[in-house]
Design a protein around this motif. Structure first.
Motif, PDB file in Angstrom:
ATOM      1  N   GLY A 195     -26.094 -58.874  70.281  1.00  0.00           N
ATOM      2  CA  GLY A 195     -25.479 -59.239  71.554  1.00  0.00           C
ATOM      3  C   GLY A 195     -24.527 -58.174  72.065  1.00  0.00           C
ATOM      4  O   GLY A 195     -24.456 -57.920  73.277  1.00  0.00           O
ATOM      5  N   ILE A 196     -23.808 -57.522  71.170  1.00  0.00           N
ATOM      6  CA  ILE A 196     -22.909 -56.437  71.569  1.00  0.00           C
ATOM      7  C   ILE A 196     -23.715 -55.284  72.164  1.00  0.00           C
ATOM      8  O   ILE A 196     -23.350 -54.711  73.200  1.00  0.00           O
ATOM      9  N   ALA A 197     -24.823 -54.959  71.508  1.00  0.00           N
ATOM     10  CA  ALA A 197     -25.672 -53.875  72.019  1.00  0.00           C
ATOM     11  C   ALA A 197     -26.224 -54.220  73.398  1.00  0.00           C
ATOM     12  O   ALA A 197     -26.344 -53.343  74.272  1.00  0.00           O
ATOM     13  N   GLN A 198     -26.528 -55.495  73.625  1.00  0.00           N
ATOM     14  CA  GLN A 198     -27.019 -55.894  74.950  1.00  0.00           C
ATOM     15  C   GLN A 198     -25.912 -55.775  75.992  1.00  0.00           C
ATOM     16  O   GLN A 198     -26.152 -55.285  77.106  1.00  0.00           O
ATOM     17  N   GLN A 199     -24.692 -56.209  75.664  1.00  0.00           N
ATOM     18  CA  GLN A 199     -23.615 -56.147  76.651  1.00  0.00           C
ATOM     19  C   GLN A 199     -23.243 -54.698  76.983  1.00  0.00           C
ATOM     20  O   GLN A 199     -22.703 -54.420  78.052  1.00  0.00           O
ATOM     21  N   GLU A 200     -23.548 -53.782  76.077  1.00  0.00           N
ATOM     22  CA  GLU A 200     -23.309 -52.366  76.348  1.00  0.00           C
ATOM     23  C   GLU A 200     -24.481 -51.702  77.079  1.00  0.00           C
ATOM     24  O   GLU A 200     -24.448 -50.498  77.335  1.00  0.00           O
ATOM     25  N   GLY A 201     -25.487 -52.493  77.406  1.00  0.00           N
ATOM     26  CA  GLY A 201     -26.616 -51.974  78.168  1.00  0.00           C
ATOM     27  C   GLY A 201     -27.613 -51.176  77.359  1.00  0.00           C
ATOM     28  O   GLY A 201     -28.477 -50.485  77.923  1.00  0.00           O
ATOM     29  N   LEU A 202     -27.543 -51.286  76.036  1.00  0.00           N
ATOM     30  CA  LEU A 202     -28.437 -50.512  75.177  1.00  0.00           C
ATOM     31  C   LEU A 202     -29.790 -51.184  74.992  1.00  0.00           C
ATOM     32  O   LEU A 202     -30.787 -50.518  74.707  1.00  0.00           O
ATOM     33  N   LEU A 203     -29.829 -52.496  75.137  1.00  0.00           N
ATOM     34  CA  LEU A 203     -31.078 -53.225  74.967  1.00  0.00           C
ATOM     35  C   LEU A 203     -31.035 -54.509  75.774  1.00  0.00           C
ATOM     36  O   LEU A 203     -29.990 -54.917  76.273  1.00  0.00           O
ATOM     37  N   ASN A 204     -32.186 -55.141  75.881  1.00  0.00           N
ATOM     38  CA  ASN A 204     -32.311 -56.452  76.513  1.00  0.00           C
ATOM     39  C   ASN A 204     -33.140 -57.303  75.576  1.00  0.00           C
ATOM     40  O   ASN A 204     -34.261 -56.922  75.214  1.00  0.00           O
ATOM     41  N   ILE A 205     -32.609 -58.435  75.130  1.00  0.00           N
ATOM     42  CA  ILE A 205     -33.315 -59.232  74.129  1.00  0.00           C
ATOM     43  C   ILE A 205     -34.621 -59.814  74.659  1.00  0.00           C
ATOM     44  O   ILE A 205     -35.461 -60.258  73.872  1.00  0.00           O
ATOM     45  N   ASN A 206     -34.809 -59.808  75.973  1.00  0.00           N
ATOM     46  CA  ASN A 206     -36.056 -60.315  76.539  1.00  0.00           C
ATOM     47  C   ASN A 206     -37.165 -59.261  76.566  1.00  0.00           C
ATOM     48  O   ASN A 206     -38.307 -59.575  76.903  1.00  0.00           O
ATOM     49  N   ASN A 207     -36.831 -58.042  76.210  1.00  0.00           N
ATOM     50  CA  ASN A 207     -37.835 -56.979  76.149  1.00  0.00           C
ATOM     51  C   ASN A 207     -38.580 -57.036  74.822  1.00  0.00           C
ATOM     52  O   ASN A 207     -38.044 -57.475  73.802  1.00  0.00           O
ATOM     53  N   LYS A 208     -39.807 -56.538  74.828  1.00  0.00           N
ATOM     54  CA  LYS A 208     -40.607 -56.535  73.604  1.00  0.00           C
ATOM     55  C   LYS A 208     -39.981 -55.600  72.567  1.00  0.00           C
ATOM     56  O   LYS A 208     -39.375 -54.577  72.895  1.00  0.00           O
ATOM     57  N   VAL A 209     -40.114 -55.975  71.316  1.00  0.00           N
ATOM     58  CA  VAL A 209     -39.542 -55.206  70.208  1.00  0.00           C
ATOM     59  C   VAL A 209     -40.090 -53.791  70.185  1.00  0.00           C
ATOM     60  O   VAL A 209     -39.374 -52.816  69.932  1.00  0.00           O
ATOM     61  N   SER A 210     -41.383 -53.649  70.477  1.00  0.00           N
ATOM     62  CA  SER A 210     -42.038 -52.328  70.406  1.00  0.00           C
ATOM     63  C   SER A 210     -41.471 -51.343  71.422  1.00  0.00           C
ATOM     64  O   SER A 210     -41.633 -50.134  71.268  1.00  0.00           O
ATOM     65  N   GLN A 211     -40.786 -51.847  72.442  1.00  0.00           N
ATOM     66  CA  GLN A 211     -40.148 -50.943  73.405  1.00  0.00           C
ATOM     67  C   GLN A 211     -39.084 -50.090  72.715  1.00  0.00           C
ATOM     68  O   GLN A 211     -38.809 -48.969  73.150  1.00  0.00           O
ATOM     69  N   TYR A 212     -38.501 -50.600  71.648  1.00  0.00           N
ATOM     70  CA  TYR A 212     -37.405 -49.904  70.965  1.00  0.00           C
ATOM     71  C   TYR A 212     -37.855 -49.217  69.679  1.00  0.00           C
ATOM     72  O   TYR A 212     -37.363 -48.126  69.367  1.00  0.00           O
ATOM     73  N   ILE A 213     -38.768 -49.830  68.929  1.00  0.00           N
ATOM     74  CA  ILE A 213     -39.133 -49.252  67.632  1.00  0.00           C
ATOM     75  C   ILE A 213     -40.576 -48.758  67.587  1.00  0.00           C
ATOM     76  O   ILE A 213     -41.049 -48.338  66.537  1.00  0.00           O
ATOM     77  N   GLY A 214     -41.244 -48.796  68.721  1.00  0.00           N
ATOM     78  CA  GLY A 214     -42.613 -48.291  68.788  1.00  0.00           C
ATOM     79  C   GLY A 214     -43.636 -49.344  68.387  1.00  0.00           C
ATOM     80  O   GLY A 214     -43.304 -50.361  67.770  1.00  0.00           O
ATOM     81  N   THR A 215     -44.864 -49.084  68.736  1.00  0.00           N
ATOM     82  CA  THR A 215     -45.945 -50.011  68.401  1.00  0.00           C
ATOM     83  C   THR A 215     -46.388 -49.804  66.950  1.00  0.00           C
ATOM     84  O   THR A 215     -46.060 -48.811  66.321  1.00  0.00           O
ATOM     85  N   GLY A 216     -47.134 -50.769  66.439  1.00  0.00           N
ATOM     86  CA  GLY A 216     -47.654 -50.652  65.078  1.00  0.00           C
ATOM     87  C   GLY A 216     -46.680 -51.117  64.011  1.00  0.00           C
ATOM     88  O   GLY A 216     -46.906 -50.888  62.825  1.00  0.00           O
ATOM     89  N   TRP A 217     -45.614 -51.806  64.400  1.00  0.00           N
ATOM     90  CA  TRP A 217     -44.655 -52.295  63.401  1.00  0.00           C
ATOM     91  C   TRP A 217     -45.140 -53.574  62.728  1.00  0.00           C
ATOM     92  O   TRP A 217     -44.589 -54.004  61.715  1.00  0.00           O
ATOM     93  N   THR A 218     -46.201 -54.182  63.293  1.00  0.00           N
ATOM     94  CA  THR A 218     -46.857 -55.331  62.670  1.00  0.00           C
ATOM     95  C   THR A 218     -48.306 -54.970  62.377  1.00  0.00           C
ATOM     96  O   THR A 218     -48.771 -53.872  62.712  1.00  0.00           O
ATOM     97  N   SER A 219     -49.045 -55.903  61.784  1.00  0.00           N
ATOM     98  CA  SER A 219     -50.486 -55.739  61.597  1.00  0.00           C
ATOM     99  C   SER A 219     -51.262 -56.571  62.604  1.00  0.00           C
ATOM    100  O   SER A 219     -52.450 -56.866  62.412  1.00  0.00           O
ATOM    101  N   GLU A 220     -50.616 -56.966  63.682  1.00  0.00           N
ATOM    102  CA  GLU A 220     -51.273 -57.707  64.753  1.00  0.00           C
ATOM    103  C   GLU A 220     -51.997 -56.747  65.691  1.00  0.00           C
ATOM    104  O   GLU A 220     -51.815 -55.521  65.620  1.00  0.00           O
TER     105      GLU A 220
END
Length: 357
Positions: free
Chosen positions: A111-136
């Motif tokens: 939540g702190i990172a979101q309030q600092e504008g670094l991320l948005n929790i409604n965005n997909k995880v892969s936007q931040y750590i890249g694709t392929g982090w799962t086996s889906e």
């Protein structure tokens, strides 16, 4: 007109007498919230007697805590220490693991990172750590947002708590299934990537150091586990009681914190953003899909929210009583492993209620 004047003269002494003899009720004195210093070990205390608590019920509570492998136990009221007990050679400076109670530290840091504008929790995880982090498939993976990780609705297979790519296989679309699992720790990668530093460095600067906690993250067998002394756990509980404010500083904005302690999805109403919530009509527990038709801890205050970790690590926060309760130690029942809720909760609240009511 003469009659009106007469009536006025007749009543005036009465009104005047009532005014002269009026009972003045002094304003109720509300105790201020106390925050301990970040730079020394001083911490204000408050006596049980001043609260009107049942002192004869203290020893049965202590006996129960000892019987159930407790290392430390604290009660704060308005930030002041009312009870602080250590058992089994544990001391005020001893560190102990939070286990999954530390998930709430991750939620707050996100939540702190979101309030600092670094991320948005409604965005997909892969936007931040890249694709392929799962086996889906890519389409399935891209449904998973940080909010899904916060609310335990990623839809990923929960058969193993070891968070490696090969274990993160599809079970359901994100948002359609609640399942308690350690994949939440991917939030640490999200925060790290979004802040261009490792998670612990960001956590230390934005949360730990701000409220004077000690402690460290270590690599557990399955995931990173936070370790600290009991008072540091109490400091975080006090921050949570004050909805993200520490003294006059906003550590985490109240909007996000209130979201954290509000039902986060429509499957398990007793779960927020990695916080457990009391007073809801039903709940689910780790390791299954059974829905229990009662509140989380039925004999605890309905407004309580809690950080719960394996072996009964606990932070209970009760706003209606301005109270924070901490428990650290070994499993209350070593024969029955648990990851969150256990029989300890209702039993210890029976003992606590005997003291405070």
């Amino acid at each position: 007109m003469k009659n009106l004047k007469f009536l006025f003269l007749l009543l005036f002494p009465i009104f005047g007498c009532e005014k002269d003899n009026a009972v003045v009720i002094p304003p109720v004195q509300v105790e201020s919230m106390y925050f301990p210093s970040n730079t020394d070990t001083a911490w204000e205390t408050k006596s049980l007697a001043s609260l009107g608590w049942n002192q004869s019920a203290i020893q049965p509570l202590k006996d129960y805590l000892i019987e159930k492998n407790t290392k430390s136990f604290m009660i704060l009221v308005n930030g002041r220490i009312v009870m602080e007990e250590y058992f089994d050679d544990h001391t005020a400076t001893s560190s102990w693991q939070w286990n999954s109670a530390g998930k709430t530290l991750v939620s707050t840091t996100t939540g702190i990172a979101q309030q600092e504008g670094l991320l948005n929790i409604n965005n997909k995880v892969s936007q931040y750590i890249g694709t392929g982090w799962t086996s889906e498939t890519l389409a399935q993976e891209n449904l998973i947002t940080s909010k899904n990780l916060l609310s335990m609705t990623s839809g990923l297979n929960d058969a193993s708590n070891l968070v490696i790519t090969s274990n993160l296989t599809y079970l359901a679309d994100a948002g359609t299934r609640w399942s308690y699992a350690n994949v939440f720790q991917k939030l640490m990668d999200v925060v790290g990537a979004a802040s261009s530093q490792n998670f612990e460095a960001y956590f230390n600067a934005k949360l730990k150091n701000k409220i004077g906690m000690d402690g460290f993250w270590n690599n557990g067998i399955i995931f990173k586990i936070y370790n600290s002394n009991t008072r540091s756990m109490a400091r975080f509980g006090l921050l949570a009681l004050n909805k993200g404010k520490w003294k006059n500083e906003t550590i985490i904005n109240e909007t996000f914190f209130n979201e954290s302690i509000t039902t986060s999805q429509n499957i398990n109403p007793s779960y927020g953003y990695l916080w457990w919530l009391n007073g809801k009509p039903n709940y689910m527990v780790p390791g299954g899909q059974t829905v229990y038709q009662t509140s989380l801890v039925s004999n605890a205050p309905s407004d309580m929210y809690a950080a719960m970790g394996a072996e009964d690590q606990r932070i209970y926060v009760i706003p209606s009583k301005n109270m924070v309760i901490i428990r650290m130690g070994g499993a209350s029942d070593p024969a029955t492993p648990n990851f969150a809720l256990s029989g300890f909760d209702s039993d210890v609240w029976q003992k606590i209620n005997a003291v405070i009511n």
